[in-house]
Scaffold this motif. Structure first.
Motif, PDB file in Angstrom:
ATOM      1  N   ALA A   1     -32.371  -9.599   2.493  1.00 53.56           N
ATOM      2  CA  ALA A   1     -31.131  -9.228   3.165  1.00 53.56           C
ATOM      3  C   ALA A   1     -30.073  -8.770   2.168  1.00 53.56           C
ATOM      4  O   ALA A   1     -29.348  -7.785   2.408  1.00 53.56           O
ATOM      5  N   LEU A   2     -29.971  -9.471   1.044  1.00 50.08           N
ATOM      6  CA  LEU A   2     -28.978  -9.107   0.029  1.00 50.08           C
ATOM      7  C   LEU A   2     -29.271  -7.720  -0.531  1.00 50.08           C
ATOM      8  O   LEU A   2     -28.362  -6.899  -0.710  1.00 50.08           O
ATOM      9  N   THR A   3     -30.544  -7.450  -0.794  1.00 52.44           N
ATOM     10  CA  THR A   3     -30.926  -6.129  -1.320  1.00 52.44           C
ATOM     11  C   THR A   3     -30.576  -5.033  -0.318  1.00 52.44           C
ATOM     12  O   THR A   3     -30.009  -3.979  -0.671  1.00 52.44           O
ATOM     13  N   LYS A   4     -30.900  -5.231   0.951  1.00 54.50           N
ATOM     14  CA  LYS A   4     -30.626  -4.227   1.978  1.00 54.50           C
ATOM     15  C   LYS A   4     -29.130  -4.050   2.187  1.00 54.50           C
ATOM     16  O   LYS A   4     -28.636  -2.928   2.402  1.00 54.50           O
ATOM     17  N   ALA A   5     -28.383  -5.164   2.139  1.00 55.55           N
ATOM     18  CA  ALA A   5     -26.931  -5.073   2.318  1.00 55.55           C
ATOM     19  C   ALA A   5     -26.307  -4.237   1.208  1.00 55.55           C
ATOM     20  O   ALA A   5     -25.424  -3.391   1.466  1.00 55.55           O
ATOM     21  N   ARG A   6     -26.760  -4.445  -0.007  1.00 57.84           N
ATOM     22  CA  ARG A   6     -26.209  -3.663  -1.129  1.00 57.84           C
ATOM     23  C   ARG A   6     -26.592  -2.194  -1.013  1.00 57.84           C
ATOM     24  O   ARG A   6     -25.814  -1.302  -1.375  1.00 57.84           O
ATOM     25  N   ALA A   7     -27.777  -1.949  -0.483  1.00 57.22           N
ATOM     26  CA  ALA A   7     -28.186  -0.562  -0.272  1.00 57.22           C
ATOM     27  C   ALA A   7     -27.309   0.110   0.782  1.00 57.22           C
ATOM     28  O   ALA A   7     -26.910   1.287   0.640  1.00 57.22           O
ATOM     29  N   VAL A   8     -26.978  -0.614   1.857  1.00 59.13           N
ATOM     30  CA  VAL A   8     -26.099  -0.066   2.899  1.00 59.13           C
ATOM     31  C   VAL A   8     -24.727   0.240   2.315  1.00 59.13           C
ATOM     32  O   VAL A   8     -24.147   1.317   2.554  1.00 59.13           O
ATOM     33  N   LEU A   9     -24.194  -0.694   1.517  1.00 57.01           N
ATOM     34  CA  LEU A   9     -22.860  -0.514   0.946  1.00 57.01           C
ATOM     35  C   LEU A   9     -22.826   0.630  -0.064  1.00 57.01           C
ATOM     36  O   LEU A   9     -21.789   1.292  -0.232  1.00 57.01           O
ATOM     37  N   ALA A  10     -23.934   0.881  -0.723  1.00 61.10           N
ATOM     38  CA  ALA A  10     -23.991   1.981  -1.694  1.00 61.10           C
ATOM     39  C   ALA A  10     -23.932   3.340  -1.008  1.00 61.10           C
ATOM     40  O   ALA A  10     -23.627   4.356  -1.644  1.00 61.10           O
ATOM     41  N   GLY A  11     -24.199   3.380   0.303  1.00 58.07           N
ATOM     42  CA  GLY A  11     -24.214   4.654   1.035  1.00 58.07           C
ATOM     43  C   GLY A  11     -22.912   4.985   1.735  1.00 58.07           C
ATOM     44  O   GLY A  11     -22.894   5.826   2.634  1.00 58.07           O
ATOM     45  N   ARG A  12     -21.815   4.361   1.383  1.00 56.39           N
ATOM     46  CA  ARG A  12     -20.506   4.617   1.967  1.00 56.39           C
ATOM     47  C   ARG A  12     -20.542   4.518   3.500  1.00 56.39           C
ATOM     48  O   ARG A  12     -20.310   5.485   4.218  1.00 56.39           O
ATOM     49  N   PRO A  13     -20.803   3.347   4.011  1.00 53.08           N
ATOM     50  CA  PRO A  13     -20.921   3.190   5.459  1.00 53.08           C
ATOM     51  C   PRO A  13     -19.556   3.168   6.142  1.00 53.08           C
ATOM     52  O   PRO A  13     -18.511   3.018   5.499  1.00 53.08           O
ATOM     53  N   GLY A  14     -19.587   3.246   7.476  1.00 56.25           N
ATOM     54  CA  GLY A  14     -18.370   3.113   8.261  1.00 56.25           C
ATOM     55  C   GLY A  14     -17.957   1.659   8.353  1.00 56.25           C
ATOM     56  O   GLY A  14     -18.670   0.750   7.893  1.00 56.25           O
ATOM     57  N   PRO A  15     -16.795   1.376   8.974  1.00 60.28           N
ATOM     58  CA  PRO A  15     -16.260   0.006   9.015  1.00 60.28           C
ATOM     59  C   PRO A  15     -17.225  -1.009   9.622  1.00 60.28           C
ATOM     60  O   PRO A  15     -17.355  -2.119   9.102  1.00 60.28           O
ATOM     61  N   HIS A  16     -17.903  -0.638  10.726  1.00 62.32           N
ATOM     62  CA  HIS A  16     -18.797  -1.604  11.364  1.00 62.32           C
ATOM     63  C   HIS A  16     -19.950  -1.970  10.443  1.00 62.32           C
ATOM     64  O   HIS A  16     -20.220  -3.156  10.192  1.00 62.32           O
ATOM     65  N   ASP A  17     -20.638  -0.945   9.909  1.00 62.29           N
ATOM     66  CA  ASP A  17     -21.792  -1.223   9.050  1.00 62.29           C
ATOM     67  C   ASP A  17     -21.366  -1.912   7.758  1.00 62.29           C
ATOM     68  O   ASP A  17     -22.053  -2.807   7.256  1.00 62.29           O
ATOM     69  N   ALA A  18     -20.208  -1.521   7.226  1.00 58.94           N
ATOM     70  CA  ALA A  18     -19.719  -2.161   6.006  1.00 58.94           C
ATOM     71  C   ALA A  18     -19.405  -3.630   6.266  1.00 58.94           C
ATOM     72  O   ALA A  18     -19.689  -4.513   5.440  1.00 58.94           O
ATOM     73  N   SER A  19     -18.807  -3.905   7.437  1.00 57.21           N
ATOM     74  CA  SER A  19     -18.489  -5.293   7.772  1.00 57.21           C
ATOM     75  C   SER A  19     -19.756  -6.136   7.858  1.00 57.21           C
ATOM     76  O   SER A  19     -19.815  -7.247   7.320  1.00 57.21           O
TER      77      SER A  19
END
Length: 878
Positions: free
Chosen positions: A29-47
């Motif tokens: 989960a931590l690895t995937k979360a960091r991958a999502v954050l590296a892609g400049r997500p919107g507020p919902h996904d970033a949250s």
């Protein structure tokens, strides 16, 4: 923690699954979360990504980093405009703030989440707040939140959150004393977790079932639950801190103090490496302090208790702070000195634990009562001990034992010896009840530590009153009690038998690798793993159930002795008292101190070892000189004023557990006597009355690697008619055990290894590996007589209050009436003629003690043979 609890209902997209993944596969989960954050997500996904990362860091890494991630998640949630998203993050943040030691901020954050939520989300928030209340020791509040959450979540069909709420409700029930309700909820939670494939969170109710079993007094079941959970921790690669803390509690209750302290120290090292939660660290420090107190390390206990108290105080946890205060005061009491301010603190601690409804209040009253007695404050002592005594008829067995101790101390302080002795008797009866639930001989032996003070109170009174029959009765009541309880034979335990077979194979391979200079690290690691597996399997064995102890009768003992005299040596607060039993009377004499006897025994065994290992040309003079001095020193310390009153007949010696490995024939007054040694007078009587086998079958076995190749075996075989000889590939552990079962006489020539670190792994070396104490315990009936011409076969390790563990201790309860064994390593060559001569005497109908006596008196001036004969001891009565 009581359970997981941050993953809200998963959405349709993979990002929405991250929070659920954080509690099932945290590192993924931590690895995937960091991958999502590296892609400049919107507020919902970033949250969502920040929340998932924060939960993982909070629970399995850096708490402060987790707080930072969750604050980022909250900022992004507010940008979405979703009250549900903001509420869910607030609940996760509240828990993180609490774990970071900011209790007030954590509670305020939860209050904000409760105000913003309703329905299922409100139930999820209440569940998480319930965890906080539980950790603070506010159990009724935790139960109220959990009950509400269970109802709402069940109605909504949310299996994951229902399981979490059930786990919390069960834990609150357990703390409030409802063990049956607790266990039922834990089982339901495990079932729901299994349904949805949530393996990680299922670990918590699995571990909590161990605490329920422990609270109910079922230690084998508690250990089984802990063992069952261990592989999952290893497979999921999550910290084992929670597992270790709960194992510590169970091990302490089992009397396995060294194991508990080792678990606590390992967990402390682990928690420092991962910079885990303050709350977990505080709980662990408190458990470590309890372990150190039990291990008689008061300074370490004081240091750990202080650190735990500071952390709990910073968290404003009134429940845990009160418990830490009690442990801290006890550590200060053990370190000393006793003072009036310390008593005031103990009074406050007991009152606070009473107010909280904690089961630890009984221990707080015991502590305050002790301090008051030391200070001569009789009124305070009476008040506290009376409160403790009030628990003697309710609750688990160990709690009732503690209650009877309070009653005994109270009666002693009031000068009422009859009432004190009655309380001691009742307390030890309750402890017998507890020990009958234990199938492992190690647990039964170690559990006696819980009755040590009761037995000591009664013995101290009898010794001071100069009442020898009473002192004998109480010495017998708590001496070698493991021999009196019906043994549990684990022969049907396929798992244990398979592990023992594997252990023999690996140990044999390890010996071969070492002898050939080959690498052996992997084999040594596997040996340690298998030993852990064998021991764990044995500890899980259940007891035999109801059993009634036959009362000890001094009159029966005197009738059974005939011309012999039994000498029972009682250790009362380090002073030795000698009870001579024979010719229809029992007398009491003062002797020396335990410390002096142990010191003289160490010198004697050192000299015997030197002589056994000497080679032609070595000068034995210095070793012989040590033996010459050790004998009189041992006699003075062990027998003291009794020496002139021993008569001239055969002698049975019953020493305290710590003084069993003594070369008794060195004592001048015993040199020309037939001597045997027994763990207790009751054990000697049972051995003396043991029925002889109908057939005089003789079994002889010799293991590998002996300098003489067991040369006495073929010579002894010629002396008997019905004889079975096992040697070479026929001398395997299973074949030797099968032949020993019910034999009239057995003789094993093999290398012996005594394991002081783990006495049940003491062993005899057979062709396929070690024959351990665990193997001997599989016998249906041990051989009637047994001769061990092996190194240290007679060595025994003290355990519990006054118990013994080793090769010999496993055989006497199974029907062996007599054993010849060595207390130190033997010289292989010198032992051969001695053993042949011993069997010549046995064949004429002499007992083992009579035979070894005649062997000693035929010796030449050879110092090595002399040392070998002095190292052999006759145990039992045959």
């Amino acid at each position: 923690m009581v359970g997981g609890g941050d993953a809200a209902a998963a959405g349709p997209r993979e990002v929405d699954d991250l929070v659920a993944l954080a509690t099932s596969q945290p590192w993924a989960a931590l690895t995937k979360a960091r991958a999502v954050l590296a892609g400049r997500p919107g507020p919902h996904d970033a949250s969502v990504a920040h929340q998932a990362a924060g939960i993982v860091l909070r629970d399995f890494g850096d708490v402060e980093a987790g707080v930072r991630e969750l604050r980022q998640a909250l900022r992004q949630a507010r940008r979405t405009g979703s009250a549900e998203r903001e509420t869910d993050v607030l609940a996760s943040l509240g828990m993180a703030l609490f774990f970071a030691g900011r209790t007030a901020a954590g509670l305020a954050t939860f209050e904000a989440a409760v105000r913003r939520s309703s329905g299922v989300l409100a139930a999820q928030v209440l569940y998480r707040r319930g965890i906080l209340f539980f950790t603070l020791g506010r159990f009724p509040a935790a139960l109220e939140d959990a009950r509400h959450a269970v109802v709402v979540l069940r109605r909504a069909g949310d299996l994951l959150w229902t399981a979490r709420a059930l786990n919390l409700r069960a834990s609150a029930y357990l703390r409030l004393g409802s063990t049956s309700r607790a266990d039922a909820d834990y089982v339901s939670a495990i079932r729901l977790y299994s349904t949805i494939g949530q393996e990680l969170e299922a670990l918590d109710p699995m571990l909590n079932r161990a605490l329920t079993a422990y609270a109910s007094g079922d230690l084998p079941a508690a250990l089984a639950y802990l063992d069952a959970a261990t592989p999952s921790y290893q497979r999921l690669k999550v910290p084992t801190i929670t597992l270790r803390v709960k194992r510590c509690a169970v091990l302490l209750a089992a009397g396995l103090v060294d194991d508990a302290l080792a678990e606590a120290e390992a967990a402390l090292g682990e928690i420092e490496e991962i910079r885990a939660w303050y709350t977990e660290k505080a709980e662990l420090l408190l458990m470590a302090a309890n372990c150190a107190l039990a291990a008689a390390q008061p300074q370490a206990a004081l240091d750990w208790a202080r650190a735990a108290y500071r952390l709990f105080r910073s968290q404003r946890s009134s429940w845990q702070q009160a418990h830490a205060a009690r442990v801290l005061i006890e550590a200060r009491y053990k370190v000393g000195p006793v003072s009036a301010p310390l008593l005031r603190e103990a009074n406050r601690a007991a009152a606070r634990l009473d107010e909280l409804g904690s089961s630890d209040a009984a221990q707080a009253h015991l502590l305050a009562g002790r301090i008051a007695l030391d200070l001569g404050r009789r009124d305070d002592a009476e008040r506290h001990l009376a409160a403790l005594a009030g628990t003697r008829r309710r609750g688990p067995a160990l709690s009732r034992v503690s209650g009877w101790l309070g009653e005994a101390l109270r009666a002693e302080a009031a000068g009422r010896p009859s009432r004190m002795l009655a309380a001691c008797r009742r307390g030890l009866d309750v402890l017998d009840e507890h020990r009958l639930a234990l199938g492992a001989s190690e647990l039964r032996a170690q559990a006696t530590v819980h009755g040590a003070e009761l037995a000591a109170l009664a013995q101290r009174h009898a010794a001071r009153a100069r009442r020898p029959r009473l002192l004998l009765t109480w010495s017998e009541r708590w001496r070698a009690t493991a021999y009196a309880v019906p043994p549990v034979r684990p022969s049907a335990d396929a798992e244990l038998n398979a592990s023992l077979a594997a252990l023999r194979s690996v140990t044999r391979g390890l010996d071969q690798a070492r002898s050939q200079g080959m690498p052996s690290a992997s084999l040594q690691k596997e040996q340690q793993r298998l030993e852990t597996e064998v021991r764990a399997s044995a500890l899980r064995a259940q007891g035999n159930g109801p059993w009634t102890r036959a009362p000890f009768s001094a009159a029966d003992l005197l009738n059974e002795l005939g011309p012999a005299q039994l000498i029972e040596i009682a250790d009362v607060d380090g002073d030795l008292h000698v009870l001579t039993c024979g010719a229809g009377r029992i007398r009491q004499f003062a002797a020396g101190q335990v410390g002096d006897a142990m010191k003289a025994a160490d010198f004697a065994r050192f000299a015997l070892r030197r002589l056994a290992s000497s080679r032609p040309g070595d000068d034995p003079a210095s070793a012989l000189a040590i033996l010459g001095k050790a004998g009189p020193a041992l006699q003075q310390a062990l027998l003291g004023q009794a020496v002139p009153h021993l008569g001239d007949g055969p002698v049975i010696i019953v020493p305290p557990a710590r003084l069993h490995p003594i070369p008794w024939a060195l004592l001048p007054v015993l040199k020309d006597r037939v001597i045997s040694v027994a763990p207790s007078a009751s054990a000697w009587m049972r051995a003396h009355q043991a029925p002889k086998p109908e057939h005089r079958q003789v079994v002889l076995a010799r293991g590998p690697g002996l300098a003489t190749d067991g040369a006495e075996v073929p010579l002894v075989a010629r002396l008997y008619d019905d004889v079975t000889v096992l040697e070479d590939t026929a001398a395997t552990a299973d074949k030797v055990l099968s032949a020993l079962d019910g034999a009239w006489l057995a003789h094993i020539a093999a290398h012996g290894i005594f394991r002081a670190d783990s006495p049940l792994f003491s062993s005899l070396r057979m062709h396929d590996g070690p024959l351990t104490v665990y193997d001997f315990e599989r016998l249906n009936r041990a051989p009637y007589r047994l001769v061990l011409s092996s190194c240290e076969g007679g060595a025994l390790a003290p355990a519990g209050a006054n118990e013994l563990l080793g090769l010999v201790s496993s055989l006497l309860p199974l029907g062996t009436a007599g054993i010849i064994a060595a207390i130190v390593p033997l010289n292989d060559e010198a032992v051969v003629p001695l053993m042949v001569d011993l069997h010549r005497h046995l064949r004429t109908g002499q007992s083992l003690a009579e035979s070894i006596y005649h062997v000693r008196h035929k010796l030449t001036d050879d110092p090595v043979q002399h040392a070998t004969a002095m190292s052999l001891v006759a145990l039992g009565a045959a």
